[in-house]
Each structure stands twice: as structure tokens, then as C-alpha cells.
Design a protein around this motif. Sequence first.
Motif, PDB file in Angstrom:
ATOM      1  N   GLU A 180       0.960   7.074  -6.621  1.00 15.87           N
ATOM      2  CA  GLU A 180      -0.178   7.968  -6.836  1.00 15.87           C
ATOM      3  C   GLU A 180       0.258   9.426  -6.940  1.00 15.87           C
ATOM      4  O   GLU A 180      -0.481  10.261  -7.456  1.00 15.87           O
ATOM      5  N   ASN A 181       1.457   9.740  -6.425  1.00 14.64           N
ATOM      6  CA  ASN A 181       1.965  11.112  -6.508  1.00 14.64           C
ATOM      7  C   ASN A 181       2.300  11.519  -7.938  1.00 14.64           C
ATOM      8  O   ASN A 181       2.512  12.693  -8.203  1.00 14.64           O
ATOM      9  N   TYR A 182       2.378  10.539  -8.826  1.00 14.40           N
ATOM     10  CA  TYR A 182       2.767  10.811 -10.208  1.00 14.40           C
ATOM     11  C   TYR A 182       1.669  10.363 -11.160  1.00 14.40           C
ATOM     12  O   TYR A 182       0.884   9.468 -10.848  1.00 14.40           O
ATOM     13  N   THR A 183       1.664  10.962 -12.345  1.00 12.84           N
ATOM     14  CA  THR A 183       0.729  10.546 -13.398  1.00 12.84           C
ATOM     15  C   THR A 183       1.498  10.403 -14.703  1.00 12.84           C
ATOM     16  O   THR A 183       2.625  10.886 -14.835  1.00 12.84           O
ATOM     17  N   ARG A 209       4.734   8.381 -13.716  1.00  5.87           N
ATOM     18  CA  ARG A 209       4.277   7.239 -12.918  1.00  5.87           C
ATOM     19  C   ARG A 209       4.860   5.933 -13.463  1.00  5.87           C
ATOM     20  O   ARG A 209       5.330   5.087 -12.698  1.00  5.87           O
ATOM     21  N   GLN A 263       0.822  -1.219   0.000  1.00  8.51           N
ATOM     22  CA  GLN A 263       0.000   0.000   0.000  1.00  8.51           C
ATOM     23  C   GLN A 263       0.853   1.264   0.000  1.00  8.51           C
ATOM     24  O   GLN A 263       0.542   2.218  -0.678  1.00  8.51           O
ATOM     25  N   ALA A 285       2.086   1.801  -3.475  1.00  3.68           N
ATOM     26  CA  ALA A 285       0.973   2.240  -4.315  1.00  3.68           C
ATOM     27  C   ALA A 285       0.653   3.707  -4.057  1.00  3.68           C
ATOM     28  O   ALA A 285       0.409   4.484  -4.990  1.00  3.68           O
ATOM     29  N   ASP A 286       0.668   4.116  -2.788  1.00  2.00           N
ATOM     30  CA  ASP A 286       0.433   5.519  -2.451  1.00  2.00           C
ATOM     31  C   ASP A 286       1.527   6.402  -3.046  1.00  2.00           C
ATOM     32  O   ASP A 286       1.256   7.501  -3.525  1.00  2.00           O
ATOM     33  N   TYR A 287       2.759   5.929  -3.016  1.00  3.09           N
ATOM     34  CA  TYR A 287       3.867   6.702  -3.575  1.00  3.09           C
ATOM     35  C   TYR A 287       3.670   6.929  -5.067  1.00  3.09           C
ATOM     36  O   TYR A 287       3.865   8.030  -5.574  1.00  3.09           O
ATOM     37  N   LYS A 305       7.536   3.440 -11.537  1.00  7.04           N
ATOM     38  CA  LYS A 305       7.349   1.995 -11.367  1.00  7.04           C
ATOM     39  C   LYS A 305       8.536   1.226 -11.947  1.00  7.04           C
ATOM     40  O   LYS A 305       8.993   0.239 -11.368  1.00  7.04           O
TER      41      LYS A 305
END
Length: 103
Positions: A14-17, A21, A7, A10-12, A25
Motif C-alpha cells: 500500500e506504500n506504493y502506487t 507497486r 496483511q 499487503a500493508d507494505y 509485488k
Amino acid sequence: EGSDFNQNEADYFENYTGWKRLYCKLAFEMDHLIQKPFFERSITIVIVLAVMSSGLSTYQLASEQYHIALAVVDQVISVAFAAEVICKIISCEFEPGLYFRNR
């Protein structure tokens, strides 16, 4: 073993798009890859091959007899070292300069 994100990870992410992102990853995966014993052992084997190839190429007779084989080994060594550097730089995420410092 898969690359299940917990989690916090996953939260980390979420800071990027978008591409950031995806790159984040990829950096996460590269960081896990370079920390595996298999990766380190593989690089050690490549170093040993480089030393052997360098040593053989200094002998005129061996150099003449195995010219093509030594050239192929040298290319494989170059690709392996380039791949190592690329993986390690990507693992630094958005701070590639970290590659040149102790981590």
C-alpha cells in the motif's frame, strides 16, 4: 502453492502506487522464487552442465563431433545464468546494489 500475501505484506504494498507497486509485488515473488530449493538445485545443475561443456570443448575430437550440441548447451547455460541474475536483482526491490553484497 500460491502467492497469498498476508496483511503485513499487503500493508507494505500500500506504500506504493502504479508501476512501483507492481514492481514491489514482482520483487516479492522473485524473492520467494530464489529461496526455493528447486531454484538452487536448478542453478547447481546449470553449473555442472557448464563445467561439463567446458571440459568437452577442450578436447578437439569431442569439440568437432559435438560442435552444434555444445553451442546449444552454451546458449542455454548463458540464458539460465542471465535469468538467475535478473531474478536476484529484481528480488532486491529498489536497491539492486544489494545483489552485489552478502544478503
